[in-house]
Design a protein around this motif. Sequence first.
Motif, short mmCIF file in Angstrom:
data_model
loop_
_atom_site.label_atom_id
_atom_site.label_comp_id
_atom_site.label_asym_id
_atom_site.label_seq_id
_atom_site.Cartn_x
_atom_site.Cartn_y
_atom_site.Cartn_z
N ARG A 52 14.73 -35.16 -68.84
CA ARG A 52 13.60 -34.42 -68.24
C ARG A 52 13.98 -33.84 -66.83
NH1 ARG A 52 12.56 -35.01 -72.60
NH2 ARG A 52 10.77 -35.89 -73.75
N THR A 53 13.01 -32.89 -66.26
CA THR A 53 13.55 -32.23 -65.07
C THR A 53 12.18 -32.59 -64.20
OG1 THR A 53 14.84 -30.53 -66.12
CG2 THR A 53 14.10 -30.17 -63.65
N ALA A 54 12.65 -32.87 -63.01
CA ALA A 54 11.38 -33.32 -61.80
C ALA A 54 11.35 -32.02 -60.82
CB ALA A 54 11.54 -34.39 -61.37
N LEU A 55 10.23 -31.79 -60.36
CA LEU A 55 10.01 -30.73 -59.53
C LEU A 55 10.13 -31.25 -58.02
CD1 LEU A 55 8.83 -27.86 -58.78
CD2 LEU A 55 6.62 -28.71 -59.06
N GLY A 56 11.00 -30.88 -57.42
CA GLY A 56 11.10 -31.50 -55.89
C GLY A 56 11.18 -30.71 -54.79
N LEU A 57 10.92 -31.21 -53.66
CA LEU A 57 11.16 -30.64 -52.07
C LEU A 57 11.66 -31.56 -51.17
CD1 LEU A 57 8.92 -28.15 -50.55
CD2 LEU A 57 10.91 -29.31 -49.44
N HIS A 66 9.68 -25.38 -46.33
CA HIS A 66 8.18 -25.73 -46.23
C HIS A 66 7.62 -24.66 -46.91
CE1 HIS A 66 7.42 -23.23 -42.48
NE2 HIS A 66 8.83 -23.96 -42.22
N GLU A 67 8.08 -23.43 -46.73
CA GLU A 67 7.17 -22.23 -47.29
C GLU A 67 7.42 -22.28 -48.68
OE1 GLU A 67 8.64 -18.69 -45.49
OE2 GLU A 67 7.83 -18.99 -43.58
N GLU A 68 8.02 -23.42 -49.44
CA GLU A 68 7.96 -23.13 -50.88
C GLU A 68 7.14 -24.32 -51.41
OE1 GLU A 68 11.87 -23.71 -52.86
OE2 GLU A 68 12.91 -22.73 -51.33
N VAL A 69 6.19 -24.83 -50.58
CA VAL A 69 5.01 -25.71 -51.00
C VAL A 69 4.15 -25.16 -52.04
CG1 VAL A 69 3.10 -27.12 -50.37
CG2 VAL A 69 5.16 -27.28 -49.00
N GLY A 70 3.81 -23.78 -51.68
CA GLY A 70 2.93 -23.00 -52.68
C GLY A 70 3.55 -22.74 -54.00
N LEU A 71 5.00 -22.55 -54.03
CA LEU A 71 5.52 -22.51 -55.46
C LEU A 71 5.66 -23.89 -55.89
CD1 LEU A 71 7.21 -20.87 -57.40
CD2 LEU A 71 9.50 -21.49 -56.04
N PHE A 72 5.76 -24.94 -55.02
CA PHE A 72 5.66 -26.15 -55.82
C PHE A 72 4.18 -26.36 -56.45
CE2 PHE A 72 4.41 -30.61 -55.63
CZ PHE A 72 5.46 -31.54 -56.06
N CYS A 73 3.15 -25.81 -55.95
CA CYS A 73 1.94 -26.16 -56.45
C CYS A 73 1.54 -25.15 -57.62
CB CYS A 73 0.97 -25.68 -55.32
SG CYS A 73 0.88 -26.90 -54.20
N ARG A 74 2.44 -24.14 -57.68
CA ARG A 74 2.13 -23.31 -59.04
C ARG A 74 3.13 -23.99 -60.23
NH1 ARG A 74 2.49 -19.45 -54.85
NH2 ARG A 74 4.73 -18.94 -55.35
N LEU A 75 3.85 -24.61 -59.61
CA LEU A 75 4.99 -25.15 -60.89
C LEU A 75 4.51 -26.16 -61.43
CD1 LEU A 75 8.39 -23.99 -59.61
CD2 LEU A 75 7.43 -22.82 -61.44
#
Length: 261
Positions: A52-57, A66-75
Amino acid sequence: MIDLHCHLDLFPRPEMVVREVEAAKIYLLSVTTTPKAFPKTAQLPGRVSRIRTALGLHPQLAHERHEEVGLFCRLISETRYVGEVGLDGGDEFARHLVLQKDVFNRLLRACSDAGGRFLSIHSRHASGEVLEALAAHPGCGTPILHWFSGPMRDAERAVAMGAWFSVGLPMLRSKRAGTLLSKIPRERILTETDAPFASTQGEEYPVQALTSAVAELARHWKCAPLDAEQQILANMGRLIGAGHSMIANSSLSARQANAGN
């Protein structure tokens, strides 16, 4: 066997590692370090159902990504798993801790809004701050503290909060392993490798590191290695649900049969 924290995409030849994991019948959580890495990493397992694949930052990258938080929320709707996330208060990252906390809290809020997730959490030199953030977001899901190295009082607090712990061979061979394990119910422990950053040499997946980790747990728990493995598999089944419990039981049965030959 269970590997609840592995950086599959950071191996030199991840496709080869997928084949090795499948051959060894390992249940593996493939954590990512940035949201942008998630889509491609999620494709690596192909039809291998045990990965299984986890979504991380990753907190060590939070000041850069930190600008990828929005992408995190979409994924986040694409997976039940989140990781690697958390905080890092080590000397080289402490100056970014305020920003890390903001990012981590936003990620936990996203998990809460999504109905909760399984979270593999980094807490190096910041375990107290991680627990404070988790307490502020009780709906974020199930926290699993990866390679926990904080003080014993934080371990006890984490247990009281319902957290789980993933442990690897280097951690289990440390001087504090016995004391730490005495604070954690064995029903809340799972194994990990943190490969390719730990437990491994060269390009191959470290199957032996998982076997040795189970043996170390058996030594600390004063039980047979097969009993320790059964405990870990049962823990995984209880954590994730009935579907994975069946996978765990089939894997255990195979090992029991091999042990009898």
